[in-house]
Design a protein around this motif. Structure first.
Motif, PDB file in Angstrom:
ATOM      1  N   LEU A 140     -28.852  -3.845  33.348  1.00  0.00           N
ATOM      2  CA  LEU A 140     -29.184  -3.860  34.979  1.00  0.00           C
ATOM      3  C   LEU A 140     -28.802  -2.634  35.431  1.00  0.00           C
ATOM      4  O   LEU A 140     -29.241  -2.226  36.626  1.00  0.00           O
ATOM      5  N   PHE A 141     -28.161  -1.618  34.715  1.00  0.00           N
ATOM      6  CA  PHE A 141     -27.902  -0.312  34.845  1.00  0.00           C
ATOM      7  C   PHE A 141     -29.288   0.364  35.147  1.00  0.00           C
ATOM      8  O   PHE A 141     -30.284   0.315  33.976  1.00  0.00           O
ATOM      9  N   ARG A 142     -29.738   1.027  35.979  1.00  0.00           N
ATOM     10  CA  ARG A 142     -31.210   1.831  36.341  1.00  0.00           C
ATOM     11  C   ARG A 142     -32.084   0.742  36.635  1.00  0.00           C
ATOM     12  O   ARG A 142     -32.709   0.615  37.622  1.00  0.00           O
ATOM     13  N   GLN A 143     -32.666   0.110  35.520  1.00  0.00           N
ATOM     14  CA  GLN A 143     -33.695  -0.864  35.620  1.00  0.00           C
ATOM     15  C   GLN A 143     -33.566  -2.095  34.645  1.00  0.00           C
ATOM     16  O   GLN A 143     -32.896  -1.891  33.666  1.00  0.00           O
ATOM     17  N   VAL A 144     -34.033  -3.202  34.915  1.00  0.00           N
ATOM     18  CA  VAL A 144     -33.915  -4.358  34.113  1.00  0.00           C
ATOM     19  C   VAL A 144     -34.538  -4.310  32.872  1.00  0.00           C
ATOM     20  O   VAL A 144     -35.825  -3.997  32.892  1.00  0.00           O
ATOM     21  N   SER A 145     -33.833  -4.718  31.727  1.00  0.00           N
ATOM     22  CA  SER A 145     -34.386  -4.575  30.452  1.00  0.00           C
ATOM     23  C   SER A 145     -33.881  -5.490  29.515  1.00  0.00           C
ATOM     24  O   SER A 145     -32.343  -5.826  30.030  1.00  0.00           O
ATOM     25  N   TYR A 270     -26.707   0.643  39.389  1.00  0.00           N
ATOM     26  CA  TYR A 270     -27.209  -0.761  39.406  1.00  0.00           C
ATOM     27  C   TYR A 270     -28.686  -1.045  40.158  1.00  0.00           C
ATOM     28  O   TYR A 270     -28.728  -0.512  41.125  1.00  0.00           O
ATOM     29  N   LEU A 271     -29.590  -1.561  39.174  1.00  0.00           N
ATOM     30  CA  LEU A 271     -30.975  -1.754  39.806  1.00  0.00           C
ATOM     31  C   LEU A 271     -31.572  -0.046  40.640  1.00  0.00           C
ATOM     32  O   LEU A 271     -32.045  -0.286  41.500  1.00  0.00           O
ATOM     33  N   GLN A 272     -31.005   0.927  39.972  1.00  0.00           N
ATOM     34  CA  GLN A 272     -31.222   2.171  40.547  1.00  0.00           C
ATOM     35  C   GLN A 272     -32.736   2.452  40.718  1.00  0.00           C
ATOM     36  O   GLN A 272     -33.205   2.996  41.976  1.00  0.00           O
ATOM     37  N   GLU A 273     -33.575   2.145  39.975  1.00  0.00           N
ATOM     38  CA  GLU A 273     -35.011   2.308  40.246  1.00  0.00           C
ATOM     39  C   GLU A 273     -35.841   1.434  41.139  1.00  0.00           C
ATOM     40  O   GLU A 273     -37.105   1.333  41.110  1.00  0.00           O
ATOM     41  N   TYR A 274     -35.068   0.495  41.865  1.00  0.00           N
ATOM     42  CA  TYR A 274     -35.762  -0.454  42.728  1.00  0.00           C
ATOM     43  C   TYR A 274     -35.121  -0.426  44.069  1.00  0.00           C
ATOM     44  O   TYR A 274     -34.062  -0.487  44.236  1.00  0.00           O
ATOM     45  N   ASP A 275     -35.924  -0.489  44.905  1.00  0.00           N
ATOM     46  CA  ASP A 275     -35.651  -0.229  46.474  1.00  0.00           C
ATOM     47  C   ASP A 275     -35.438  -1.571  47.163  1.00  0.00           C
ATOM     48  O   ASP A 275     -36.215  -1.806  47.980  1.00  0.00           O
ATOM     49  N   TYR A 276     -34.547  -2.445  46.449  1.00  0.00           N
ATOM     50  CA  TYR A 276     -34.226  -3.659  47.146  1.00  0.00           C
ATOM     51  C   TYR A 276     -33.332  -3.562  47.995  1.00  0.00           C
ATOM     52  O   TYR A 276     -32.061  -3.147  47.586  1.00  0.00           O
ATOM     53  N   TRP A 277     -33.154  -3.900  49.445  1.00  0.00           N
ATOM     54  CA  TRP A 277     -32.198  -3.722  50.110  1.00  0.00           C
ATOM     55  C   TRP A 277     -30.793  -4.514  49.889  1.00  0.00           C
ATOM     56  O   TRP A 277     -29.835  -4.342  50.145  1.00  0.00           O
TER      57      TRP A 277
END
Length: 384
Positions: A140-145, A270-277
């Motif tokens: 979950l660091f950067r993006q989910v894989s 954490y989830l860096q690539e996603y703009d989730y508030w």
């Protein structure tokens, strides 16, 4: 990546093309269209990988056009371009990877394209009868894989971005019940009550379908009032990193190498690539753990007079988090000890510039006071 642009305004098309060409990415613009009807057949003929669609088109909306394209070529990536936020909500109900608001900012465009490129390069996880995807780990660091036991990184393939975000939200609240009414209010606020639950059930269906290869490793439990995601013997990289970090003793000669190894596991926020508030509080909590550990390592190197290593730590902090005051101040004090006034002044001015231009705030008094006192001492030394 073959890209097609569709917008009824020629100036907007040309502007988007210029923004794309500025990026250092392997992009080929194979078509630009102001006529949405013409663009459908051309997109299929050109075998495009990605389409930028303006939503407010004549004769048919960009959403209607996307439905026609995806019906004939479901694997294509669609990014909606709109000047209106309300259209973005509907965009996420389709197989649209992202949306971009006008005026288009280059950094937002680059972030979107990086995410698309990652999706295109990733090998999807397949439903298989063997046990190859057992003992996996979710990163979950950067993006989910998803990391298989062979060490291969895979991205989960989602039917819609709404299903993707809902999955991540349930994953963040794993082991806890999340009310269905809360989910409908968060993800489908524009729908009427009699229609909104069908959207939720459809998204949950797509999530379960995507997670089918994991068997009972990832479960979504349903109750009348809510859902709960349970993980069975499938670790998360953020949990592993936090456990390893918090188990370490204070930084010392004996533990410094362990700290360095653990910090390497923090590959991005954490989830860096996603703009989730809704992810911001957890992102900030983990980032603060990383920052505190980084400062402790830097302070230890300073205490040992290992100046190059200390400078490397604080330079990295300034680059990743330019709004943080402490690393600039630490570098100023280090260079003062090393009798390098040029670098002291450089970092003082850099911090001042960042705070004023980005945040419109003044330097804190403790830094200003220290700098003025250091300047006086420096001038006194020069006179003597």
């Amino acid at each position: 990546m073959k890209v097609v642009l569709v917008d009824d305004e020629r100036l907007a098309l040309d502007y988007l093309e210029r923004q794309l060409r500025k990026l250092a990415m392997d992009i080929e613009i194979v078509g630009k269209y102001t006529d949405p009807l013409e663009s459908v057949t051309e997109i299929i003929r050109l075998q495009a990988d990605l389409v930028f669609l303006d939503i407010n088109l004549p004769e048919m909306s960009g959403i209607e056009l996307a439905e026609q394209i995806l019906e004939r070529k479901p694997e294509i990536q669609v990014v909606f371009v709109t000047a209106y936020d309300e259209f973005a909500v509907k965009a996420f109900e389709l197989n649209a990877l992202d949306y971009i608001l006008k005026p288009i900012r280059s950094e937002r465009l680059e972030k979107t394209l990086n995410r698309i490129a990652a999706n295109m390069d990733a090998k999807p996880i397949e439903d298989t009868a063997n046990d190859k995807i057992r003992h996996t780990r979710i990163n979950l660091f950067r993006q989910v894989s998803v990391e298989t036991e062979e060490g291969r990184q895979n991205l989960l393939q989602w039917r819609t971005t709404k299903a993707q975000e809902l999955f991540m939200y349930l994953l963040q609240h794993r082991g806890k019940w999340v009310r269905k009414s809360l989910l409908t209010e968060m993800f489908w606020p524009e729908y009427e009550q009699d229609k909104v639950y069908s959207q939720l059930y459809t998204a949950i269906y797509h999530i379960r379908k995507t997670l089918k290869p994991f068997g009972d490793q990832i479960q979504i439990v349903n109750a009348s009032e809510g859902y709960m995601m349970n993980l069975e013997q499938i670790p998360l990289d953020i949990e592993e990193w936090e456990l390893k970090l918090t188990a370490l003793p204070p930084v010392s000669k004996e533990s410094i190498e362990d700290y360095i190894e653990v910090m390497k596991l923090y590959t991005g926020d954490y989830l860096q690539e996603y703009d989730y508030w809704w992810a911001e509080s957890e992102r900030q909590r983990l980032r603060n753990l990383w920052l505190r550990a980084s400062y402790s390592i830097g302070e230890w190197y300073v205490g040992q007079e290992e100046w190059e290593k200390a400078i490397s730590i604080y330079d990295n902090l300034c680059e990743l988090h330019p709004q943080e005051e402490e690393p600039y101040f630490a570098l100023m004090k280090i260079y003062a000890l090393l009798h390098n006034p040029t670098m002291v002044e450089k970092h003082y001015l850099s911090l001042n510039s960042v705070l004023q231009q980005e945040f419109n705030v003044l330097l804190p008094d403790y830094i200003t006071d220290w700098y003025e006192e250091w300047t006086k001492c420096l001038e006194s030394e020069l006179h003597n």
